[in-house]
Write a protein that holds these residues in place. Structure first.
Motif, PDB file in Angstrom:
ATOM      1  N   GLY A 127       0.644  -1.075  -0.105  1.00  0.00           N
ATOM      2  CA  GLY A 127      -0.008  -0.220   0.087  1.00  0.00           C
ATOM      3  C   GLY A 127       0.970   1.249  -0.026  1.00  0.00           C
ATOM      4  N   LEU A 128       0.243   2.483   0.363  1.00  0.00           N
ATOM      5  CA  LEU A 128       1.130   3.725   0.200  1.00  0.00           C
ATOM      6  C   LEU A 128       1.774   3.865   1.773  1.00  0.00           C
ATOM      7  CD1 LEU A 128      -1.618   6.080  -0.905  1.00  0.00           C
ATOM      8  CD2 LEU A 128       0.016   4.924  -2.237  1.00  0.00           C
ATOM      9  N   GLN A 129       2.965   4.386   1.320  1.00  0.00           N
ATOM     10  CA  GLN A 129       3.844   4.721   2.512  1.00  0.00           C
ATOM     11  C   GLN A 129       3.930   6.363   2.811  1.00  0.00           C
ATOM     12  OE1 GLN A 129       7.864   3.447   2.255  1.00  0.00           O
ATOM     13  NE2 GLN A 129       8.463   4.267   4.375  1.00  0.00           N
ATOM     14  N   LEU A 130       3.587   6.488   4.183  1.00  0.00           N
ATOM     15  CA  LEU A 130       3.809   8.135   4.634  1.00  0.00           C
ATOM     16  C   LEU A 130       4.915   8.439   4.460  1.00  0.00           C
ATOM     17  CD1 LEU A 130       1.881  10.120   5.953  1.00  0.00           C
ATOM     18  CD2 LEU A 130       2.592   9.549   8.026  1.00  0.00           C
ATOM     19  N   LEU A 131       5.200   9.555   3.804  1.00  0.00           N
ATOM     20  CA  LEU A 131       6.625  10.214   3.760  1.00  0.00           C
ATOM     21  C   LEU A 131       6.663  11.567   4.667  1.00  0.00           C
ATOM     22  CD1 LEU A 131       7.285  10.151  -0.292  1.00  0.00           C
ATOM     23  CD2 LEU A 131       7.772   8.444   1.612  1.00  0.00           C
ATOM     24  N   GLY A 132       5.494  12.064   4.802  1.00  0.00           N
ATOM     25  CA  GLY A 132       5.567  13.184   5.724  1.00  0.00           C
ATOM     26  C   GLY A 132       4.136  14.002   6.042  1.00  0.00           C
ATOM     27  N   THR A 133       4.225  14.553   7.077  1.00  0.00           N
ATOM     28  CA  THR A 133       3.019  15.337   7.394  1.00  0.00           C
ATOM     29  C   THR A 133       3.234  16.694   8.013  1.00  0.00           C
ATOM     30  OG1 THR A 133       2.724  14.612   9.546  1.00  0.00           O
ATOM     31  CG2 THR A 133       1.367  13.348   7.895  1.00  0.00           C
ATOM     32  N   ALA A 134       2.241  17.650   7.894  1.00  0.00           N
ATOM     33  CA  ALA A 134       2.507  19.004   8.486  1.00  0.00           C
ATOM     34  C   ALA A 134       1.150  19.299   9.188  1.00  0.00           C
ATOM     35  CB  ALA A 134       2.940  20.208   7.714  1.00  0.00           C
ATOM     36  N   GLN A 135       1.065  19.620  10.346  1.00  0.00           N
ATOM     37  CA  GLN A 135      -0.126  20.160  11.009  1.00  0.00           C
ATOM     38  C   GLN A 135      -0.005  21.830  11.214  1.00  0.00           C
ATOM     39  OE1 GLN A 135      -0.856  17.630  14.040  1.00  0.00           O
ATOM     40  NE2 GLN A 135      -3.004  18.588  14.390  1.00  0.00           N
ATOM     41  N   LEU A 136      -0.863  22.549  10.717  1.00  0.00           N
ATOM     42  CA  LEU A 136      -0.704  24.069  10.791  1.00  0.00           C
ATOM     43  C   LEU A 136      -1.568  24.442  11.752  1.00  0.00           C
ATOM     44  CD1 LEU A 136      -0.064  24.573   6.712  1.00  0.00           C
ATOM     45  CD2 LEU A 136       1.523  24.134   8.445  1.00  0.00           C
ATOM     46  N   LYS A 137      -1.308  25.629  12.415  1.00  0.00           N
ATOM     47  CA  LYS A 137      -2.032  25.945  13.458  1.00  0.00           C
ATOM     48  C   LYS A 137      -2.491  27.259  13.267  1.00  0.00           C
ATOM     49  CE  LYS A 137      -0.298  23.828  17.693  1.00  0.00           C
ATOM     50  NZ  LYS A 137       1.111  23.645  18.424  1.00  0.00           N
ATOM     51  N   THR A 138      -3.821  27.329  13.676  1.00  0.00           N
ATOM     52  CA  THR A 138      -4.579  28.841  13.286  1.00  0.00           C
ATOM     53  C   THR A 138      -4.951  29.424  14.596  1.00  0.00           C
ATOM     54  OG1 THR A 138      -6.686  27.407  13.104  1.00  0.00           O
ATOM     55  CG2 THR A 138      -5.507  27.967  11.169  1.00  0.00           C
ATOM     56  N   ASP A 139      -4.411  29.136  15.790  1.00  0.00           N
ATOM     57  CA  ASP A 139      -5.061  29.890  17.075  1.00  0.00           C
ATOM     58  C   ASP A 139      -4.912  31.346  17.246  1.00  0.00           C
ATOM     59  OD1 ASP A 139      -2.364  29.318  17.011  1.00  0.00           O
ATOM     60  OD2 ASP A 139      -2.357  28.114  18.940  1.00  0.00           O
ATOM     61  N   LYS A 140      -3.937  31.818  16.263  1.00  0.00           N
ATOM     62  CA  LYS A 140      -3.642  33.038  16.431  1.00  0.00           C
ATOM     63  C   LYS A 140      -3.903  33.731  14.889  1.00  0.00           C
ATOM     64  CE  LYS A 140       0.055  33.603  19.278  1.00  0.00           C
ATOM     65  NZ  LYS A 140       1.530  34.033  19.247  1.00  0.00           N
ATOM     66  N   GLU A 141      -4.455  34.918  15.029  1.00  0.00           N
ATOM     67  CA  GLU A 141      -4.978  35.570  13.696  1.00  0.00           C
ATOM     68  C   GLU A 141      -3.560  35.961  12.800  1.00  0.00           C
ATOM     69  OE1 GLU A 141      -7.605  38.778  14.189  1.00  0.00           O
ATOM     70  OE2 GLU A 141      -7.886  38.987  11.902  1.00  0.00           O
ATOM     71  N   THR A 142      -3.714  35.827  11.619  1.00  0.00           N
ATOM     72  CA  THR A 142      -2.517  36.465  10.671  1.00  0.00           C
ATOM     73  C   THR A 142      -3.157  37.604   9.857  1.00  0.00           C
ATOM     74  OG1 THR A 142      -1.394  34.201  10.640  1.00  0.00           O
ATOM     75  CG2 THR A 142      -0.873  36.011   8.936  1.00  0.00           C
ATOM     76  N   THR A 143      -2.792  38.820   9.781  1.00  0.00           N
ATOM     77  CA  THR A 143      -3.541  39.970   9.113  1.00  0.00           C
ATOM     78  C   THR A 143      -3.010  39.932   7.893  1.00  0.00           C
ATOM     79  OG1 THR A 143      -1.939  41.284  10.116  1.00  0.00           O
ATOM     80  CG2 THR A 143      -4.081  41.186  11.162  1.00  0.00           C
ATOM     81  N   GLY A 144      -3.780  40.560   6.970  1.00  0.00           N
ATOM     82  CA  GLY A 144      -3.105  40.786   5.637  1.00  0.00           C
ATOM     83  C   GLY A 144      -3.061  39.725   4.692  1.00  0.00           C
TER      84      GLY A 144
END
Lengths: 345, 263
Positions: free
Chosen positions: B196-213
């Motif tokens: 089957g498939l093999q995991l090569l990488g993951t990323a978890q991106l946080k949104t707990d703080k607002e980014t303006t612009g």
């Protein structure tokens, strides 16, 4: 008082004088000058400030000068839709509570009498009034054109009045048509609208009667999202386009040999308070950008323009008085009162 | 005493001279064909304002008055070069910094399959994700493919089995316009040795703080382990609910993507 104490006092006084910006301001040529070529100005951001509790503003949309020299502001604040100033910024009077979408303000001298034309975005109407607010005529959504099925589709932003009294309305937030009426408000014709041809418009935010060439008057219409003005004959035949790359221009304002326009924002920095003021000469060539980039042409095409100094946020209209001063009204700019700019001679 | 008075006066008169207030300069304009390039690209900086100079860096540092003054086009050859430019003038407050990150071509991609974007933001044709165009931090730029569904799948075909070191994805972030980074990015490959498939990488991106612009953001995910694979399976999870600090909290967010690179 002993001597040392006296000197301390006078030192403080001298320091105060030397550092006082208003004292430096009076030194000719040392302050910030906005603009280029023969159209350069000093800005006074305090000119229009009033007691906010008594005379509040929301968006300051447009300004005109009447034949008595007074400066008239239209805001969508229904506590006082119209605020009338003298040229020094002193309040003369205010009126109007029924224009929640007050957006376009044009003045026309009708047989010696000044009248106002107000475009109301929310009411989907154009209202003609006396200078003290008495209603003379109301234009509803232009059913006669066959282009509209309900009033909500029609969001007029601007009018201009030809010397013969014909009324031209720009439906800049609706379907981008220009609708022509006679002086009684009877429909004559319409043109523009959206599309891909040159004659079409995209955000027809402003319209003006350009009589700089006395033998050949034309209409200039804003196509804001295209960053252009478009010229038409007074019966709606498309003539040509004046590109203003990078500049989200509001209505064109003709004064003397020049065309002035507030630029709501720079295309390179959308919705980031990146506005400035642009001025075109009688050949419709940009000669000055106030708080914007120095005009540069490659052949006949202007180079992209953009804000360089954060003197304005979202300028929405410019008014030029009989002494060549400019007044700038701003949209969505922290409820700022209008600024005045005086020419540098 | 007299001397100290003189000094005070001098100090004051050498302060910058203001009109009625000190204005800030607007950031300079960065002009380039695209942030994505093959071997070399050229960036121009525009700022036609008298009495100012633009200083720039290519090392990610904040430009100061000691950094080079911009005089003509800047040549860019290195992957992930960060161009930063800032306008200075004696009579003004310095501008905010204009930033662009330039991204070099990776391995040749033979073909792509992907979840169809929302009809309002369809991108610029089938090659949108590999056309080397884009990197414009404006929602209206036609290179962006916009998604408001829960999951976006992209299958990359490299044509033959190649060793994969990393995957780079290029996104738009404009939270006030409901455009977020994906919550989770997952990269899988088809390692022959594994089933089957093999995991090569993951990323978890946080949104707990607002980014303006409105900004371009890239995410580079290193492959661990580095395997040989012909296909790569990229999964992006779109935030189903915008966070509590957002004006439209609880509503489904969007993601915008315009390019991907395999290194």
């Amino acid at each position: 008082m002993n001597r040392s104490h006296f000197i301390k006092q006078s030192t403080l006084l001298a320091t105060g004088l030397a550092c006082n910006p208003s004292w430096l301001f009076s030194k000719e040529g040392e302050d910030i000058i906005l603009g280029h070529n023969n159209k350069r100005y000093r800005i006074d951001k305090k000119w229009g400030e009033l007691d906010r509790n008594r005379y509040p503003v929301k968006d300051c949309h447009e300004m005109v000068q009447d034949s008595k020299g007074r400066i008239i502001l239209l805001t969508n604040e229904t506590k006082n839709n119209i605020i009338i100033y003298d040229k020094k910024g002193k309040l003369i009077s205010s009126w109007g509570h029924e224009y929640p979408g007050g957006h376009g303000l044009s003045l026309f001298n009708e047989n010696g009498e000044d009248v106002l034309f107000i475009c109301d975005n929310n009411r989907h109407q154009v209202i003609k009034t006396t200078l003290d607010g008495r209603i003379l005529l109301t234009l509803n959504y232009p059913k006669e054109t066959g282009e509209y099925s309900k009033e909500e589709e029609y969001i007029p932003t601007e009018t201009t009045i030809a010397p013969n009294g014909d009324i031209y309305v720009a439906d800049g937030y609706g379907k981008d048509f220009i609708i022509q009426y006679n002086t009684k408000g009877e429909y004559i014709r319409h043109w523009g609208g959206r599309g891909t041809a040159e004659k079409h418009l995209k955000n027809a935010h402003g319209v003006c009667y350009d009589n700089r060439d006395k033998n050949n008057p034309v209409l200039i219409v804003t196509s804001r999202e295209e960053q252009a003005f478009k010229r038409y004959t007074t019966d709606g035949r498309y003539l040509d386009t004046i590109p203003v790359p990078g500049a989200w221009v509001c209505r064109p304002v003709i004064h003397g040999d020049y065309l002035y326009a507030a630029v709501l924002q720079s295309n390179s920095r959308l919705w980031q308070q990146s506005g400035f003021i642009t001025i075109l000469d009688k050949n419709n060539k940009v000669i000055s950008n106030l708080a914007g980039s120095e005009p540069d042409y490659k052949g006949t095409m202007a180079d992209e323009m953009y804000q360089t100094i954060k003197a304005f946020q979202y300028p929405h209209d410019v008014c030029i008085d009989d002494e060549e001063n400019l007044y700038v009204a701003q949209w969505n700019s922290g409820q700022a009162y209008p600024y005045k700019l005086k020419p540098v001679r | 005493m007299r001397n100290s008075l003189l000094i005070l006066l001098l100090v004051c008169s050498f302060r910058p001279v203001y009109s009625q207030e000190l204005f800030q300069l607007a950031p300079p304009l960065l002009k380039y064909p695209s942030v994505f390039f093959e071997n070399k690209t050229v960036a121009e900086i525009k700022f036609a304002q008298e009495g100012t100079t633009v200083h720039y860096t290519l090392n990610g540092q904040e430009p100061t008055l000691t950094d080079p003054v911009y005089t003509g086009p800047v040549s860019i050859t290195q992957n992930l070069t960060i161009l930063k430019a800032k306008a200075f003038g004696a009579a003004f407050l310095p501008s905010e910094t204009a930033v662009a990150t330039f991204i070099k071509n990776g391995k040749r991609i033979k073909s792509l399959k992907y979840t169809l974007p929302h009809a309002a933001y369809p991108g610029n044709g089938e090659q949108t994700l590999i056309d080397n165009l884009g990197g414009v931090a404006q929602t209206g730029s036609k290179n962006w493919m916009g998604y408001q569904c829960d999951t976006v799948s992209i299958i990359v075909d490299l044509g033959k089995r190649k060793k994969v070191n990393s995957v780079l994805l290029h996104f738009l972030q404009s939270e006030s316009a409901w455009i977020f980074l994906p919550e989770i990015i997952r990269i899988e490959g088809d390692n022959r040795k594994a089933t089957g498939l093999q995991l090569l990488g993951t990323a978890q991106l946080k949104t707990d703080k607002e980014t303006t612009g409105t900004h371009c953001r890239y995410q580079q995910i290193k492959a661990i382990p580095k395997i040989k694979t012909r296909q790569l399976y990229i999964t992006l999870l779109v935030p189903k609910e915008m966070p509590a600090w957002h004006a439209a909290k609880g509503q489904h967010a969007w993601i915008f993507i315009d390019e991907l690179k395999i290194y």
